[in-house]
Design an enzyme around this catalytic site. Structure first.
Site, PDB file in Angstrom:
ATOM      1  N   ASN A   4       3.227   4.042   3.238  1.00  0.00           N
ATOM      2  CA  ASN A   4       2.470   4.354   4.449  1.00  0.00           C
ATOM      3  C   ASN A   4       3.423   4.193   5.625  1.00  0.00           C
ATOM      4  O   ASN A   4       3.723   3.082   6.044  1.00  0.00           O
ATOM      5  CB  ASN A   4       1.274   3.399   4.568  1.00  0.00           C
ATOM      6  CG  ASN A   4       0.479   3.653   5.839  1.00  0.00           C
ATOM      7  OD1 ASN A   4       0.737   4.615   6.559  1.00  0.00           O
ATOM      8  ND2 ASN A   4      -0.487   2.799   6.102  1.00  0.00           N
ATOM      9  N   LYS A   6       2.925   4.942   8.643  1.00  0.00           N
ATOM     10  CA  LYS A   6       2.217   4.678   9.914  1.00  0.00           C
ATOM     11  C   LYS A   6       2.816   5.568  11.016  1.00  0.00           C
ATOM     12  O   LYS A   6       3.182   6.705  10.718  1.00  0.00           O
ATOM     13  CB  LYS A   6       2.272   3.180  10.248  1.00  0.00           C
ATOM     14  CG  LYS A   6       1.807   2.332   9.062  1.00  0.00           C
ATOM     15  CD  LYS A   6       1.602   0.888   9.362  1.00  0.00           C
ATOM     16  CE  LYS A   6       1.155   0.143   8.114  1.00  0.00           C
ATOM     17  NZ  LYS A   6       0.865  -1.254   8.334  1.00  0.00           N
ATOM     18  N   GLU A  92      -5.970  -0.908  10.119  1.00  0.00           N
ATOM     19  CA  GLU A  92      -5.592  -0.529  11.488  1.00  0.00           C
ATOM     20  C   GLU A  92      -6.583   0.495  12.042  1.00  0.00           C
ATOM     21  O   GLU A  92      -6.886   0.498  13.235  1.00  0.00           O
ATOM     22  CB  GLU A  92      -4.147   0.005  11.505  1.00  0.00           C
ATOM     23  CG  GLU A  92      -3.156  -1.140  11.351  1.00  0.00           C
ATOM     24  CD  GLU A  92      -1.867  -0.800  10.641  1.00  0.00           C
ATOM     25  OE1 GLU A  92      -1.518   0.389  10.553  1.00  0.00           O
ATOM     26  OE2 GLU A  92      -1.201  -1.736  10.148  1.00  0.00           O
ATOM     27  N   SER A 210       2.968  -6.702   3.306  1.00  0.00           N
ATOM     28  CA  SER A 210       4.304  -7.297   3.187  1.00  0.00           C
ATOM     29  C   SER A 210       4.898  -7.186   1.781  1.00  0.00           C
ATOM     30  O   SER A 210       5.584  -8.109   1.317  1.00  0.00           O
ATOM     31  CB  SER A 210       4.296  -8.756   3.660  1.00  0.00           C
ATOM     32  OG  SER A 210       3.928  -8.818   5.029  1.00  0.00           O
ATOM     33  N   GLY A 231       4.159  -0.636   3.736  1.00  0.00           N
ATOM     34  CA  GLY A 231       4.389  -0.222   5.112  1.00  0.00           C
ATOM     35  C   GLY A 231       5.860  -0.350   5.459  1.00  0.00           C
ATOM     36  O   GLY A 231       6.687   0.478   5.072  1.00  0.00           O
TER      37      GLY A 231
HETATM   38  P1  13P Z   1       3.423  -3.805   5.533  1.00  0.00           P
HETATM   39  O1  13P Z   1       4.007  -3.491   4.192  1.00  0.00           O
HETATM   40  O2  13P Z   1       4.338  -3.451   6.691  1.00  0.00           O
HETATM   41  O3  13P Z   1       2.896  -5.209   5.606  1.00  0.00           O
HETATM   42  O4  13P Z   1       2.159  -2.829   5.725  1.00  0.00           O
HETATM   43  C1  13P Z   1       1.203  -2.777   4.726  1.00  0.00           C
HETATM   44  C2  13P Z   1       0.277  -1.668   5.024  1.00  0.00           C
HETATM   45  O5  13P Z   1      -0.503  -1.731   5.956  1.00  0.00           O
HETATM   46  C3  13P Z   1       0.338  -0.478   4.165  1.00  0.00           C
HETATM   47  O6  13P Z   1      -0.747   0.362   4.379  1.00  0.00           O
END
Ligand code: 13P
Length: 249
Positions: A4, A6, A92, A210, A231
């Site tokens: 992802n 984002k 989110e 994470s 992420g």
């Molecule tokens: P992180 O891996 O940056 O913690 O994000 C996780 C996430 O929201 C994937 O959709």
């Protein structure tokens, strides 16, 4: 292993990353790989990944087919841009854009109707965990985000669930593999209670929060963790590739 992105990576950065991933020898018998770039990068991703086994997903969509909905994108538009999947109900979206489970339910239904595979996210906040409400929150999110399918007592087995504890997203705090497994087992039992046995066993449940090279193997070792939604660690080729190739170490 679902990336992802984002709201990250320019077109040039995305191109570099995708070319690196594409060049790598990934054993697709052992892992499925998906990237979810921002909307303006979908076409590029689709072109670059054409002919590979790497799948492309949208990060969100509207439930309507078309109309006066400034700033929104439909399931069909995602499909036309080359998407097979769409992430829905990410925390989110729930928190920053006020998406309720009722809205997510409509989106999940519209995605399935359009032939997109939804990756439906659920997860509790730190406050909810500390108040020992994790299972109540997750159960309510599941019941409400998949209400149409619960009513029909039928769920497409391609649908994917993702457990993303909000307190573990982007914080460096991963749920321990055992704590993640506890919630994944809860999700699995919820599926088995609401749908037939084969469906309950077939649905894939991803963990997100994470995830990195150092914890992926232990997470994947858990019986009800079928993959990861990544992420930050998916934005850099070496780190994403080492997560994808977890099966080697
Ligand atoms: P992180 O891996 O940056 O913690 O994000 C996780 C996430 O929201 C994937 O959709």
């Amino acid at each position: 292993m679902a990336a992802n992105w984002k709201m990250n990576l320019s077109l040039d950065e995305a191109r570099d990353l995708l070319i690196r991933i594409k060049k790598n020898e990934i054993d697709f018998n052992k892992v499925d790989v998906l990237v979810a770039p921002p909307f303006t990068t979908l076409q590029l991703a689709n072109e670059l990944l054409d002919g590979t086994d790497i799948l492309v997903a949208g990060q969100n969509m509207h439930w309507e087919e078309k109309g006066a909905l400034t700033g929104e994108i439909s399931a069909l538009m995602l499909k036309e841009a080359g998407c097979s999947h769409v992430i829905l109900g990410h925390s989110e979206r729930r928190k920053l854009f006020f998406e309720t489970s009722e809205i997510i339910n409509r989106k999940v239904d519209a995605a399935i109707v359009a032939g997109l595979i939804p990756i439906v996210c659920v997860g509790e906040t730190l406050k909810e965990r500390e108040e020992k409400k994790t299972f109540d929150i997750i159960k309510a999110q599941l019941n409400e985000s998949l209400e149409f399918f619960c009513e029909k007592e039928s769920l497409p087995t391609k649908l994917i669930l993702a457990y993303e504890p909000v307190w573990a997203i982007g914080t460096g705090k991963t749920a321990t593999p055992e704590a993640a497994q506890e919630v994944h087992l809860f999700l699995r039992r919820w599926l088995l209670e609401n749908f037939d046995h084969d469906t309950g066993e077939a649905i894939r449940i991803l963990y997100g929060g994470s995830v990195k090279q150092g914890n992926i193997k232990e997470l994947m070792f858990q019986p009800d963790i079928d993959g990861a939604l990544i992420g930050g660690a998916s934005l850099e080729p070496d780190s994403f590739l080492s997560i994808i190739r977890f099966y080697e170490s």
